[in-house]
Design an enzyme around this catalytic site. Structure first.
Site, PDB file in Angstrom:
ATOM      1  N   ARG A 118     -31.056   8.431 -10.032  1.00  0.00           N
ATOM      2  CA  ARG A 118     -29.671   7.919  -9.941  1.00  0.00           C
ATOM      3  C   ARG A 118     -28.748   8.490 -11.008  1.00  0.00           C
ATOM      4  NH1 ARG A 118     -32.513   3.041  -9.017  1.00  0.00           N
ATOM      5  NH2 ARG A 118     -32.655   2.629  -6.794  1.00  0.00           N
ATOM      6  N   LYS A 140     -17.512  19.170  -9.256  1.00  0.00           N
ATOM      7  CA  LYS A 140     -17.901  19.258  -7.835  1.00  0.00           C
ATOM      8  C   LYS A 140     -19.300  19.843  -7.785  1.00  0.00           C
ATOM      9  CE  LYS A 140     -13.647  19.684  -5.155  1.00  0.00           C
ATOM     10  NZ  LYS A 140     -12.823  20.573  -4.309  1.00  0.00           N
ATOM     11  N   GLU A 182     -10.151  33.999  -8.299  1.00  0.00           N
ATOM     12  CA  GLU A 182      -9.900  32.606  -8.687  1.00  0.00           C
ATOM     13  C   GLU A 182      -8.934  32.556  -9.877  1.00  0.00           C
ATOM     14  OE1 GLU A 182     -10.887  30.200  -6.800  1.00  0.00           O
ATOM     15  OE2 GLU A 182     -12.761  30.769  -5.825  1.00  0.00           O
ATOM     16  N   LYS A 224      -7.255  23.952 -14.813  1.00  0.00           N
ATOM     17  CA  LYS A 224      -8.177  23.158 -13.995  1.00  0.00           C
ATOM     18  C   LYS A 224      -8.411  21.780 -14.634  1.00  0.00           C
ATOM     19  CE  LYS A 224     -12.069  22.934 -11.030  1.00  0.00           C
ATOM     20  NZ  LYS A 224     -13.106  23.584 -10.261  1.00  0.00           N
ATOM     21  N   GLU A 234      -9.951  14.565  -5.710  1.00  0.00           N
ATOM     22  CA  GLU A 234      -9.151  15.286  -4.715  1.00  0.00           C
ATOM     23  C   GLU A 234      -8.438  14.372  -3.717  1.00  0.00           C
ATOM     24  OE1 GLU A 234     -10.831  19.167  -3.751  1.00  0.00           O
ATOM     25  OE2 GLU A 234      -9.899  19.037  -1.786  1.00  0.00           O
ATOM     26  N   ARG A 238      -5.528  17.968  -6.509  1.00  0.00           N
ATOM     27  CA  ARG A 238      -6.650  18.889  -6.686  1.00  0.00           C
ATOM     28  C   ARG A 238      -6.824  19.826  -5.495  1.00  0.00           C
ATOM     29  NH1 ARG A 238     -12.669  17.701  -9.282  1.00  0.00           N
ATOM     30  NH2 ARG A 238     -13.428  19.822  -8.952  1.00  0.00           N
ATOM     31  N   ASN A 242      -7.420  24.854  -3.732  1.00  0.00           N
ATOM     32  CA  ASN A 242      -7.979  25.530  -2.551  1.00  0.00           C
ATOM     33  C   ASN A 242      -7.041  26.574  -1.969  1.00  0.00           C
ATOM     34  OD1 ASN A 242     -10.580  24.235  -2.127  1.00  0.00           O
ATOM     35  ND2 ASN A 242      -9.370  22.383  -1.943  1.00  0.00           N
ATOM     36  N   HIS A 245      -8.346  29.338   0.225  1.00  0.00           N
ATOM     37  CA  HIS A 245      -9.713  28.991   0.628  1.00  0.00           C
ATOM     38  C   HIS A 245      -9.823  28.639   2.110  1.00  0.00           C
ATOM     39  CE1 HIS A 245     -10.238  29.045  -3.657  1.00  0.00           C
ATOM     40  NE2 HIS A 245     -11.506  28.708  -3.585  1.00  0.00           N
ATOM     41  N   HIS A 249     -12.569  30.680   3.620  1.00  0.00           N
ATOM     42  CA  HIS A 249     -13.832  30.133   4.137  1.00  0.00           C
ATOM     43  C   HIS A 249     -14.080  30.627   5.562  1.00  0.00           C
ATOM     44  CE1 HIS A 249     -13.786  26.613   1.055  1.00  0.00           C
ATOM     45  NE2 HIS A 249     -14.490  27.632   0.614  1.00  0.00           N
ATOM     46  N   HIS A 262     -17.293  35.291  -1.958  1.00  0.00           N
ATOM     47  CA  HIS A 262     -16.337  34.180  -1.895  1.00  0.00           C
ATOM     48  C   HIS A 262     -14.957  34.608  -2.452  1.00  0.00           C
ATOM     49  CE1 HIS A 262     -14.858  30.065  -2.149  1.00  0.00           C
ATOM     50  NE2 HIS A 262     -14.571  30.254  -3.427  1.00  0.00           N
TER      51      HIS A 262
HETATM   52  P1  NAD Z   1     -23.592  33.244  -7.741  1.00  0.00           P
HETATM   53  O1  NAD Z   1     -23.989  32.067  -8.474  1.00  0.00           O
HETATM   54  O2  NAD Z   1     -24.303  33.574  -6.476  1.00  0.00           O
HETATM   55  O3  NAD Z   1     -23.643  34.512  -8.704  1.00  0.00           O
HETATM   56  C1  NAD Z   1     -23.278  35.776  -8.204  1.00  0.00           C
HETATM   57  C2  NAD Z   1     -24.374  36.812  -8.493  1.00  0.00           C
HETATM   58  O4  NAD Z   1     -24.301  37.183  -9.867  1.00  0.00           O
HETATM   59  C3  NAD Z   1     -25.787  36.333  -8.265  1.00  0.00           C
HETATM   60  O5  NAD Z   1     -26.540  37.387  -7.759  1.00  0.00           O
HETATM   61  C4  NAD Z   1     -26.246  35.979  -9.661  1.00  0.00           C
HETATM   62  O6  NAD Z   1     -27.635  36.010  -9.820  1.00  0.00           O
HETATM   63  C5  NAD Z   1     -25.588  37.045 -10.471  1.00  0.00           C
HETATM   64  N1  NAD Z   1     -25.327  36.744 -11.860  1.00  0.00           N
HETATM   65  C6  NAD Z   1     -24.859  35.577 -12.362  1.00  0.00           C
HETATM   66  N2  NAD Z   1     -24.587  35.730 -13.668  1.00  0.00           N
HETATM   67  C7  NAD Z   1     -24.934  36.987 -14.014  1.00  0.00           C
HETATM   68  C8  NAD Z   1     -24.870  37.728 -15.208  1.00  0.00           C
HETATM   69  N3  NAD Z   1     -24.351  37.225 -16.323  1.00  0.00           N
HETATM   70  N4  NAD Z   1     -25.339  38.995 -15.195  1.00  0.00           N
HETATM   71  C9  NAD Z   1     -25.811  39.536 -14.042  1.00  0.00           C
HETATM   72  N5  NAD Z   1     -25.858  38.906 -12.878  1.00  0.00           N
HETATM   73  C10 NAD Z   1     -25.414  37.637 -12.855  1.00  0.00           C
HETATM   74  O7  NAD Z   1     -22.033  33.191  -7.329  1.00  0.00           O
HETATM   75  P2  NAD Z   1     -20.732  32.638  -8.044  1.00  0.00           P
HETATM   76  O8  NAD Z   1     -19.642  33.483  -7.543  1.00  0.00           O
HETATM   77  O9  NAD Z   1     -20.926  32.432  -9.496  1.00  0.00           O
HETATM   78  O10 NAD Z   1     -20.599  31.188  -7.404  1.00  0.00           O
HETATM   79  C11 NAD Z   1     -20.446  31.001  -6.014  1.00  0.00           C
HETATM   80  C12 NAD Z   1     -20.849  29.600  -5.689  1.00  0.00           C
HETATM   81  O11 NAD Z   1     -20.001  28.707  -6.400  1.00  0.00           O
HETATM   82  C13 NAD Z   1     -20.722  29.240  -4.224  1.00  0.00           C
HETATM   83  O12 NAD Z   1     -21.855  28.521  -3.842  1.00  0.00           O
HETATM   84  C14 NAD Z   1     -19.482  28.361  -4.172  1.00  0.00           C
HETATM   85  O13 NAD Z   1     -19.538  27.418  -3.133  1.00  0.00           O
HETATM   86  C15 NAD Z   1     -19.536  27.702  -5.529  1.00  0.00           C
HETATM   87  N6  NAD Z   1     -18.253  27.226  -6.030  1.00  0.00           N
HETATM   88  C16 NAD Z   1     -18.205  25.959  -6.495  1.00  0.00           C
HETATM   89  C17 NAD Z   1     -17.035  25.465  -7.031  1.00  0.00           C
HETATM   90  C18 NAD Z   1     -17.025  24.089  -7.624  1.00  0.00           C
HETATM   91  O14 NAD Z   1     -15.937  23.591  -7.967  1.00  0.00           O
HETATM   92  N7  NAD Z   1     -18.172  23.470  -7.792  1.00  0.00           N
HETATM   93  C19 NAD Z   1     -15.901  26.274  -7.108  1.00  0.00           C
HETATM   94  C20 NAD Z   1     -15.977  27.581  -6.620  1.00  0.00           C
HETATM   95  C21 NAD Z   1     -17.178  28.047  -6.084  1.00  0.00           C
HETATM   96  N1  GLY Z   2     -12.889  24.780  -6.781  1.00  0.00           N
HETATM   97  C1  GLY Z   2     -12.009  23.766  -6.325  1.00  0.00           C
HETATM   98  C2  GLY Z   2     -12.167  22.484  -7.053  1.00  0.00           C
HETATM   99  O1  GLY Z   2     -12.909  22.379  -7.984  1.00  0.00           O
HETATM  100  O2  GLY Z   2     -11.536  21.531  -6.700  1.00  0.00           O
END
Ligand code: NAD
Ligand code: GLY
Length: 356
Positions: A118, A140, A182, A224, A234, A238, A242, A245, A249, A262
Site C-alpha cells: 500500500r 504520474k 518536451e 512543471k 490534472e 496540468r 499535454n 501529445h 500519441h 515519444h
Molecule cells: P526510456 O526510459 O525508454 O529511455 C530511452 C532509452 O535510453 C532506453 O533505451 C534507455 O535504456 C536508454 N537510456 C536511458 N538513460 C540512458 C543513459 N544515461 N545513457 C544511455 N542510454 C540511456 O524513455 P524515456 O524517453 O526516458 O521515457 C519514455 C517513457 O516515459 C514512456 O513510457 C512515457 O510514457 C513516459 N513518460 C512519463 C511521463 C510522466 O509524467 N510520468 C511523462 C512523459 C513520458
Molecule cells: N507529462 C505530463 C504530466 O506529467 O502531466
C-alpha cells in the site's frame, strides 16, 4: 548544484540538479534513510551507472533488480516480477525504491512503489533528458496495458528527484533530441521568451554544456513544479502539459511504439497543433514558422508521418484519456507561450489539417 521544490504540503519534495549526484552519498542517504534500498534499473543503464549507486549504499546491503530495456516492459508482468522480488527478499514498508533510468524505469518503479504494501517511499534518478525535464517530476506513475498506454497507474509522488546531468554523456543523440521536444513544449505552454533562449543555446545544449543544460533543465522543472503544485491530479491546468501529445500519441500508436520516439511524435504533434491554432487565428504565420525553426533546429520532425491520414489520427484520438463526453479535447496555443484546452475541433477540420 541547483535545487528547487515541488510544493505539495506534506508530500513536498526537492529536485536536485547537478553533476555527479549519483555519488552524492550524504544527500542520497538523507532521502533514502537507513533501511535497505532497492534499485530498479534496466540492462542498458546497469552497466553504466549501477555500480556507482550500489557503492553509495554499500553498508546498507542494497538490492537491485534489472529489467530488460524497452517500453514493452512497462507492463503488469514486470510490475508483478518486481513485486515478487520484493516479497522474496522480505522487503517491508520502510524499503525505499530507487528508479535509476529513463521514463520507462521511472514510471514502472513509481507504480510499484505506489502499490507495494500500500505504498513505500521512492526516489527518482532520471537518466534521459525526457525523464529529467518531465516524467520524474509530478508523480504520474503507470504501466501500459495491451489496450492502451499508461492506462493503469497512480498519482504517487517521489521523496526526491536527483538529476545528474553527467548521465546525459552516454545518452544517444536521438534520445537527447526526443527530450528536447518536451523542453520546447514548456516554452510553448508557459514562456515565449524561453523559445528564444532555446534557439540561442542550441550549440551549447547540443554539446552538453553543463551550465546551459542545468539552466534549461531547471527552467523546465520549475514550470512543471508550479503546474503540479496547482493541479496535482490534472483537474484542468496540468492538462496543458499535454500540448502536442493528442496528435503525438496517435502517431506513436499508428506507427508502432519505438518506431517514432515519444518526443519525435510530440514534436510533430506540436507543429500540427500550431498549424491548427494558426487556422483559428490564435497564432500568425511568422509565429508558426518560429516554432517550426526551433523544432527543426533540434533535428525533430515538423510534419505528421506522410502515410498517416486524418481518419487514422481521429481513430486513435477518440481513445485519448483527456476526452470528455465523447469529445476529443486538444491543447492549442492561444498565443506564443500560452495554451488552452479546446473541444470544438470538428472531424472535418482534422482531416483538412492533415491534408489526406
Ligand atoms: P526510456 O526510459 O525508454 O529511455 C530511452 C532509452 O535510453 C532506453 O533505451 C534507455 O535504456 C536508454 N537510456 C536511458 N538513460 C540512458 C543513459 N544515461 N545513457 C544511455 N542510454 C540511456 O524513455 P524515456 O524517453 O526516458 O521515457 C519514455 C517513457 O516515459 C514512456 O513510457 C512515457 O510514457 C513516459 N513518460 C512519463 C511521463 C510522466 O509524467 N510520468 C511523462 C512523459 C513520458
Ligand atoms: N507529462 C505530463 C504530466 O506529467 O502531466
Amino acid at each position: 548544484m541547483l535545487e528547487l521544490k515541488v510544493d505539495l504540503n506534506e508530500r513536498s519534495y526537492p529536485i536536485f540538479i547537478g553533476e555527479h549526484l549519483l555519488s552524492d552519498e550524504g544527500r542520497l542517504k538523507q532521502y533514502v534513510g537507513q533501511s535497505r534500498p532497492v534499485i530498479i534499473t534496466n540492462t542498458t543503464i546497469a552497466p553504466l551507472y549501477l555500480d556507482t549507486l550500489l557503492a553509495v549504499f554499500d553498508a546498507q546491503a542494497p538490492l537491485h533488480f534489472v529489467i530488460p530495456d524497452g517500453e514493452q516492459y512497462k507492463s503488469l508482468e514486470w510490475f508483478e516480477k518486481i513485486s515478487a522480488f520484493l516479497l522474496e527478499h522480505n522487503c517491508g514498508r520502510d524499503t525505499c525504491l530507487i528508479a535509476l533510468g529513463g521514463g520507462v524505469v521511472g514510471d514502472l518503479t513509481g507504480f510499484v512503489a505506489a502499490c507495494y504494501q500500500r505504498g513505500v517511499p521512492f526516489i527518482q534518478i532520471p537518466t534521459t533528458l525526457l525523464s529529467q525535464v518531465d516524467s520524474s517530476v509530478g508523480g504520474k506513475t503507470a504501466v501500459n496495458h495491451p489496450l492502451g498506454k499508461n492506462m493503469i497507474g497512480a498519482f504517487y509522488q517521489p521523496k526526491a528527484v536527483f538529476i545528474d546531468t553527467k548521465t546525459l554523456d552516454t545518452l544517444p543523440a536521438r534520445e537527447f533530441a526526443a527530450g528536447m521536444a518536451e523542453v520546447i513544449k514548456y516554452a510553448l505552454i508557459y514562456d515565449a521568451a524561453f523559445l528564444d533562449t532555446l534557439a540561442e543555446l542550441h550549440s551549447e545544449l547540443s554539446t552538453l554544456n553543463t551550465q546551459s543544460l542545468q539552466q534549461v533543465i531547471y527552467k523546465c522543472c520549475a514550470i512543471k513544479a508550479e503546474i503540479v503544485a496547482k493541479d496535482e491530479t490534472e483537474a484542468g491546468l496540468r492538462a496543458l502539459l499535454n500540448l502536442g501529445h493528442t496528435f503525438g500519441h496517435a502517431i506513436e500508436a499508428e506507427m508502432g511504439y519505438g518506431n517514432w520516439l515519444h518526443g519525435e511524435a510530440v514534436a510533430a504533434g506540436m507543429m500540427i497543433a500550431a498549424n491548427l491554432a494558426c487556422q483559428r487565428g490564435a497564432l500568425n504565420a511568422d509565429e508558426v514558422e518560429k516554432i517550426r525553426d526551433v523544432i527543426a533546429l533540434y533535428q525533430l520532425p515538423t510534419e505528421a508521418p506522410s502515410e498517416m491520414t486524418g481518419e487514422q489520427f481521429l481513430m486513435h484520438m477518440r481513445k485519448d484519456k483527456k476526452n470528455k463526453q465523447g469529445k476529443i479535447r486538444f491543447i492549442l496555443p492561444t498565443q506564443l507561450g500560452q495554451c488552452t484546452l479546446v473541444d470544438d475541433v470538428s472531424d472535418e477540420t482534422v482531416v483538412t489539417l492533415i491534408g489526406r
